[in-house]
Design a protein around this motif. Structure first.
Motif: not given
Length: 215
Positions: A166-177
């Motif tokens: 449905x969607x893609x989330x892109x970044x590093x684990x800090x951005x995820x948190x």
């Protein structure tokens, strides 16, 4: 693994003999989403030496928790993976993580590997919010990728790419948190970037929250 630490019939005591050595449980965590090469494991465990990692892998292999396998071409290199029994440790890892995250000493902004980030999602999803929902979200990190599929409250995460999301989330684990647990938003500086269905992405982010701290 014949040396006994505890004269105790409790399964918890035996579990500590398997994974009580420093780094052992974190090595299992790093293998939870499939085989990893020695260098990949070490890169995601800051502070571990090559010698200690070798010792822990040997001990876990002797216990039947870890096994060695050769990756398929074009890689064709030796890697380490969990046995079926070793993979059964995931619920225990998740519950320990949920319990410890309630401590005021828990630092949600410290280093986090991609495997740890994915286990955190499986740990901290809100069952009430997830019930009855169907979502497929790709998560792309600089050196790794996963697909999270939610079906009737169960979140299944696999390593790799998929087109039918449905969607893609892109970044590093800090951005995820910052995005998922800090609720700082999407597409901003230091946050996860979104492509695809933005409503689906936001719905996914809203499923997770850190547990309340103990008094």
């Amino acid at each position: 693994m014949t040396k006994r630490w505890y004269d105790d019939a409790c399964g918890t005591a035996l579990a500590l003999e398997f994974v009580g050595e420093r780094w052992a449980l974190l090595i299992i965590r790093e293998l939870m989403f499939g085989p990893r090469r020695f260098g990949e494991i070490r890169a995601n465990l800051p502070g571990i030496s090559a010698n200690v990692l070798t010792q822990r892998l040997e001990g876990l292999e002797a216990a039947g928790i870890v096994l060695r396998r050769r990756l398929l071409p074009p890689a064709s290199v030796q890697a380490y993976d969990l046995s079926d029994w070793g993979r059964e440790a995931e619920p225990a890892i998740r519950e320990m993580g949920r319990w410890a995250a309630r401590s005021p000493r828990h630092d949600p902004l410290a280093f986090m590997s991609t495997a740890s980030a994915m286990i955190s999602l499986r740990t901290l999803i809100d069952p009430a919010k997830a019930a009855g929902r169907t979502l497929s979200i790709a998560l792309r990190f600089p050196d790794d990728a996963f697909v999270a599929r939610l079906r009737d409250g169960e979140l299944v995460i696999t390593r790799g790419e998929a087109a039918d999301v449905d969607a893609t989330l892109t970044g590093d684990t800090m951005a995820m948190r910052r995005t998922v647990y800090g609720k700082a938003g999407l597409d901003g500086e230091g946050l996860l970037a979104v492509s695809g269905d933005r409503v689906a992405a936001q719905t996914f982010v809203d499923l997770f929250a850190l547990p309340a701290k103990v008094a």
